[in-house]
Design a protein around this motif. Structure first.
Motif, PDB file in Angstrom:
ATOM      1  N   THR A   8      46.717  82.501  13.309  1.00  0.00           N
ATOM      2  CA  THR A   8      46.120  82.317  14.603  1.00  0.00           C
ATOM      3  C   THR A   8      44.678  82.882  14.679  1.00  0.00           C
ATOM      4  O   THR A   8      44.064  83.022  15.390  1.00  0.00           O
TER       5      THR A   8
ATOM      6  N   ARG B  41      52.083  86.785  13.453  1.00  0.00           N
ATOM      7  CA  ARG B  41      52.737  87.944  13.933  1.00  0.00           C
ATOM      8  C   ARG B  41      54.087  87.749  14.664  1.00  0.00           C
ATOM      9  O   ARG B  41      55.048  88.315  14.173  1.00  0.00           O
ATOM     10  N   ASP B  42      53.955  86.732  15.428  1.00  0.00           N
ATOM     11  CA  ASP B  42      55.265  86.449  16.124  1.00  0.00           C
ATOM     12  C   ASP B  42      55.330  85.124  16.578  1.00  0.00           C
ATOM     13  O   ASP B  42      54.800  84.399  17.465  1.00  0.00           O
TER      14      ASP B  42
ATOM     15  N   ASP C 144      57.529  83.557  18.050  1.00  0.00           N
ATOM     16  CA  ASP C 144      57.980  83.272  19.249  1.00  0.00           C
ATOM     17  C   ASP C 144      57.096  83.231  20.619  1.00  0.00           C
ATOM     18  O   ASP C 144      57.273  82.647  21.618  1.00  0.00           O
ATOM     19  N   LYS C 145      56.027  83.788  20.404  1.00  0.00           N
ATOM     20  CA  LYS C 145      55.021  83.643  21.097  1.00  0.00           C
ATOM     21  C   LYS C 145      54.156  82.336  21.260  1.00  0.00           C
ATOM     22  O   LYS C 145      53.191  82.298  20.768  1.00  0.00           O
ATOM     23  N   ARG C 146      54.733  81.379  21.925  1.00  0.00           N
ATOM     24  CA  ARG C 146      54.246  80.117  21.805  1.00  0.00           C
ATOM     25  C   ARG C 146      52.897  79.981  22.396  1.00  0.00           C
ATOM     26  O   ARG C 146      52.295  78.878  21.944  1.00  0.00           O
ATOM     27  N   ASP C 147      52.495  80.623  23.228  1.00  0.00           N
ATOM     28  CA  ASP C 147      50.994  80.523  23.908  1.00  0.00           C
ATOM     29  C   ASP C 147      50.027  80.865  22.875  1.00  0.00           C
ATOM     30  O   ASP C 147      49.008  80.226  22.783  1.00  0.00           O
ATOM     31  N   ARG C 148      50.339  81.908  22.022  1.00  0.00           N
ATOM     32  CA  ARG C 148      49.351  81.913  20.801  1.00  0.00           C
ATOM     33  C   ARG C 148      49.417  81.013  19.841  1.00  0.00           C
ATOM     34  O   ARG C 148      48.269  80.773  18.994  1.00  0.00           O
TER      35      ARG C 148
ATOM     36  N   TYR D  43      55.726  77.610  11.018  1.00  0.00           N
ATOM     37  CA  TYR D  43      55.220  79.146  11.322  1.00  0.00           C
ATOM     38  C   TYR D  43      56.463  80.138  10.534  1.00  0.00           C
ATOM     39  O   TYR D  43      57.728  79.989  10.683  1.00  0.00           O
TER      40      TYR D  43
ATOM     41  N   ARG E 155      56.741  84.247  10.325  1.00  0.00           N
ATOM     42  CA  ARG E 155      56.737  85.812  10.712  1.00  0.00           C
ATOM     43  C   ARG E 155      56.177  86.407   9.539  1.00  0.00           C
ATOM     44  O   ARG E 155      56.976  86.664   8.629  1.00  0.00           O
TER      45      ARG E 155
END
Length: 355
Positions: free
Chosen positions: A16, A39-40, A42-46, A63, A65
């Motif tokens: 990112t 990093r995560d 699961d944070k789809r907005d990023r 992706y 982690r």
């Protein structure tokens, strides 16, 4: 000579990040499969900007982690990869604890990625994002270098935790990389050493020092006067291309300075003012060095008096010949880099006119 199978997945760490995003965009556009560490996941907005690129390109992305400080994090993402592009490293001008916030993640992250490369039989080459900061600490250093310019043969010897800590972190991280690479013979290491990276990224809301600088040039921060910091500058799209060329050029080896222009804040402000006119709050006059020295530490803790003394008004000169000959690099004009970057900020609403 190292030949990379273009059909094998390619790992890009720090997915990112500003530079990583453009590298991934170019890889996807060329039809490659990308393994991106984030990093995560699961944070789809990023991940929205990367997802949008993947949806309209011939390539694909997965992706994974990963945290720079976790020695076990990179193995799964590296499985099956012949080429690893390691971009992840903190770039922050001022931090509370340089050892914790800059040096440790840069060095440990590099060690963790390269240790994983040692344990992954498929890996043939690692391309590491280093920096011109691993070659010099202050512009004053350049005057003592051979021919008074940066070359790949020189290392930064003037930075420390107390002075130019970011440069210190990049120096230690690259030295650690060469040490690890030299202790084995299955994969090879190539480094890219860019100067200040500018230009539009894949996400106009990207944070970081490059975006902060372009914003400050046009939002009135420097309206009263522009400090005469002399720097090298290079377009993020060119740096991304250099990483990919370094990965797929069989004979690529060693360090590569990526610096298109020997320039500075004054010239950058003038380029933007000439293009966008008086609608934005560009500075016109040069701020006297003694004022920068006097007021700098009060305005920005990163502007220590030693840093000002050893950089303001002192030329920056880098030799990019190796990148041109070994990697076949050509560079965008500075005007294109700056105006397209600034326009991206305008379009995103991050900079508004003074009207």
């Amino acid at each position: 000579m190292t030949a990379i199978n273009p059909d094998a997945p390619i790992l890009v760490t720090g997915g990112t990040g500003y530079l990583a995003g453009v590298i991934i965009a170019q890889l996807l556009d060329a039809g490659h499969t990308v393994h991106a560490t984030v990093r995560d996941p699961d944070k789809r907005d990023r991940l929205a900007a990367l997802d949008a690129l993947a949806a309209t390109s011939p390539g694909s992305i997965r992706y994974f982690r990963a945290d720079l400080r976790d020695p076990e994090a990179f193995g799964p993402a590296m499985t099956g990869c012949e080429l690893v592009i390691h971009t992840a490293s903190p770039f922050i001008a001022h931090v509370a604890d340089p050892q914790r916030d800059l040096v440790d993640p840069a060095v440990e992250g590099t060690r963790n990625v390269l240790t994983a490369a040692n344990a992954t039989e498929s890996v043939k080459r690692v391309v590491l994002t280093s920096s011109c900061a691993a070659i010099y600490g202050d512009n004053a250093d350049i005057a003592a270098m051979p021919e008074r310019k940066l070359t790949e043969a020189v290392w930064n010897t003037s930075s420390s935790l107390r002075h130019q800590a970011y440069s210190f972190s990049k120096t230690l991280a690259e030295k650690a990389a060469w040490e690890i690479a030299g202790a084995q013979s299955r994969w090879d290491l190539v480094t890219i050493n860019p100067s200040l990276i500018l230009g539009p990224g894949i996400d106009p809301m990207t944070s970081g020092e490059s975006y902060a600088l372009i914003t400050q040039i046009g939002d009135g921060t420097m309206a009263a006067g522009v400090p005469d910091f002399r720097i090298g500058a290079v377009d993020v799209r060119d740096v991304a291309a250099a990483h990919i060329k370094a990965g797929f050029t069989p004979q690529a080896e060693g360090r590569h300075i990526l610096s298109a222009h020997n320039t500075g804040f004054v010239e950058m402000s003038a380029v933007l003012r000439d293009h966008f006119g008086s609608d934005y709050k560009f500075g016109k006059s040069i701020l006297p060095k003694f004022l920068v020295w006097l007021a700098g530490p009060m305005i920005n803790p990163a502007l220590t008096r030693k840093m000002v003394s050893r950089n303001v008004g002192i030329p920056f000169i880098a030799d990019n010949a190796k990148s041109r000959t070994a990697l076949g690099m050509t560079y965008r004009p500075l005007q294109a880099t700056l105006t397209e970057h600034f326009q991206q900020l305008i379009d995103a609403g991050r900079i508004t006119s003074k009207q």
